[in-house]
Design an enzyme around this catalytic site. Structure first.
Site, PDB file in Angstrom:
ATOM      1  NE  ARG A  52      -3.867  -1.186   2.800  1.00 26.10           N
ATOM      2  CZ  ARG A  52      -5.145  -1.212   2.461  1.00 26.10           C
ATOM      3  NH1 ARG A  52      -5.666  -0.205   1.814  1.00 26.10           N
ATOM      4  NH2 ARG A  52      -5.903  -2.233   2.777  1.00 26.10           N
ATOM      5  CG  LEU A  56       3.555   2.328   6.770  1.00 22.05           C
ATOM      6  CD1 LEU A  56       4.563   2.842   7.782  1.00 22.05           C
ATOM      7  CD2 LEU A  56       4.022   0.982   6.203  1.00 22.05           C
ATOM      8  CD  GLU A  77     -27.015 -12.827   8.409  1.00 21.54           C
ATOM      9  OE1 GLU A  77     -26.695 -14.027   8.278  1.00 21.54           O
ATOM     10  OE2 GLU A  77     -26.200 -11.884   8.273  1.00 21.54           O
ATOM     11  NE  ARG A 123     -11.432  -7.852   6.453  1.00 19.51           N
ATOM     12  CZ  ARG A 123     -11.262  -6.947   5.491  1.00 19.51           C
ATOM     13  NH1 ARG A 123     -12.282  -6.264   5.018  1.00 19.51           N
ATOM     14  NH2 ARG A 123     -10.060  -6.711   4.998  1.00 19.51           N
ATOM     15  CG  HIS A 155     -23.004   7.383  41.904  1.00 17.12           C
ATOM     16  ND1 HIS A 155     -23.960   6.655  41.227  1.00 17.12           N
ATOM     17  CD2 HIS A 155     -23.618   8.500  42.366  1.00 17.12           C
ATOM     18  CE1 HIS A 155     -25.113   7.311  41.301  1.00 17.12           C
ATOM     19  NE2 HIS A 155     -24.929   8.436  41.982  1.00 17.12           N
TER      20      HIS A 155
END
Length: 466
Positions: free
Chosen positions: A37, A40, A204, A274, A445
């Protein structure tokens, strides 16, 4: 003098690869990192985790202003509009800053960036741009890329059928966005465009969204997103897509079989998962075969069966998460340096950065029940004073503990800051905490995190505030 050009060569500069390279260099090893690429940081920084968070954050603020949430707090906006180029610009700036930051860290730690694709020619040798580079140890950290959907060709430049990269870069808000896949990436990017004005339909294949997460969390998330205006077609498979001048005609049918129907969409986002990036690495040249899921198998130290070749991150088994890869990057560098690098794969948190966020660590209730008797403690966010005050009532904290030992086995959270809250749960589990340990830890809290304390109290007794 070593016979090799480098002690360590890392292939890939994503979250696993760049971290491994920096850690190896910090440990005094002569280190290089091969990356093809222009920048980076891999998928995560360039087109994944980071830019999507920039879009999620901006779209949340827009939604609060546009849909009356701020008006309820006394913040009145008489006139407002969406400036999408500026919204996209801050995403680009975030990426630029962080990828440049890694380049700075490489220089600072004396890591050599070898620009180009690396391919094995032998166990200790790779070729990059026609040049031979040798290293005593080579770490494969090439990550993963989008799984293609048969019959639905992604064309990010065309802007009609896109993957996660293309969905980040749309130049206008689609009238109707159809998301194929009800997992993390689809729901996050669907949320962005829903808030900015798109109609969103999620298709789905399974009968529920967020596969792999706790069953109760999946049901609750389904309800919350429906309330936000998401439409679902569950138990449905996509069989084809036709791109026209105006948009896409998607053909779907029930996963169990049945009549086909069509859906008209302006943009279709394909996010069905993926797959590991192992093509073009020349693994056959070193006799390294892949498992049935196209992953590289390693031992506990991240060593492959080929001496001197190691692998981490999305190319090996386990969840495809940036932080899992980072931890493995540190561990593999330490193992190469002769130290003891360990990753506890039983305690890796996962987060969905929707609103509210959804986070989990350890076992789901279903998985825990299979292993033996359990106790479960739950506490709703609507009973948490900070969530109530902030008008953030959706969700709950759920703690699953062993019935006999009280050891915490899993924690699941739906809450606006669930991704931050889950760190406490992961740390407690790393130390082998019982639910009682969490219940007797003083929590500030008012904070959302008090819901974790109350859920822990609910495991063995009763929470105070419900």
């Amino acid at each position: 003098m070593s016979d090799f050009d480098y002690d360590v060569l890392v292939i890939g500069a994503g979250p696993g690869g760049y971290v491994a390279a920096i850690r190896a260099a910090q440990l005094g090893l002569k280190t290089a990192c091969a990356e093809s690429r222009e920048t980076l940081g891999g998928t995560c920084l360039n087109v994944g985790c980071i830019p999507s968070k920039a879009m999620l954050h901006a779209s949340e603020l827009y939604d609060e202003a546009a849909n009356g949430a701020l008006a309820k707090l006394g913040v009145k906006i008489d006139k407002m509009s969406l400036d999408l180029p500026t919204l996209q610009g801050q995403r680009v700036d975030a990426v630029k800053g962080l990828t440049g930051g890694i380049e700075f860290l490489f220089k600072k730690n004396k890591v050599t960036w070898l620009k180009g694709l690396a391919s094995f020619t032998g166990a200790n040798t790779v070729e990059i741009n026609g040049e031979k580079v040798t290293a005593k140890n080579i770490v494969i950290a090439t990550g993963s890329s989008v799984t293609p959907l048969p019959g639905v060709a992604v064309d990010n430049a065309g802007g009609k059928i896109v993957d996660s990269t293309g969905a980040l870069e749309l130049d206008k808000v689609p009238g109707h966005l159809v998301v194929v896949g009800g997992g993390v990436i689809g729901l996050e990017l669907g949320s962005v465009w829903k808030r900015l004005g798109a109609k969103v339909t999620v298709v789905e294949y399974l009968d529920q969204i967020l596969p792999g997460m706790d069953g109760e969390v999946r049901k609750e998330a389904n309800k919350i997103f429906k309330k936000q205006g998401f439409e679902y077609k569950l138990g449905t498979k996509v069989t084809g897509a036709e791109v026209g001048k105006k948009g896409v005609t998607l053909t779907v049918e029930p996963a169990a079989g049945g009549d086909a129907e069509t859906i008209e969409a302006d943009v279709v986002l394909v996010s069905i998962g993926r797959r590991p990036n192992t093509e073009g690495l020349g693994l056959d040249k070193i006799g390294l075969e892949l498992n049935a899921r196209s992953q590289i198998e390693t031992d506990h130290d991240f060593a492959t069966k080929v001496p001197g070749v190691w692998a981490i991150g999305d190319v090996i088994p386990g969840p495809m998460l940036a932080h899992k890869a980072e931890d493995e990057g540190i561990a593999v560098a330490e193992n190469i340096a002769g130290l003891t690098g360990i990753v506890n794969h039983a305690v890796i948190p996962s987060v969905v950065y929707t609103k509210p966020e959804i986070a989990g660590v350890g076992l789901t209730e279903e998985q825990a029940k299979e292993k033996g008797a359990i106790k479960v403690g739950k506490f709703p966010m609507m009973a948490n004073s900070r969530a109530k005050t902030n008008h953030e009532p959706d969700g709950f904290v759920k703690i699953i503990a062993d019935a006999e030992t009280d050891k915490v086995l899993g924690v699941w959270i739906i809450a606006v800051p669930a991704g931050t809250m889950i760190a406490q749960a992961a740390q407690a589990m790393e130390f082998g905490a019982s639910s009682e340990d969490i219940a007797y830890t003083c929590h500030a809290h008012p904070t959302h995190s008090e819901a974790i304390k109350e859920a822990a109290m609910a495991v063995t007794g009763k929470p105070i505030h419900m």
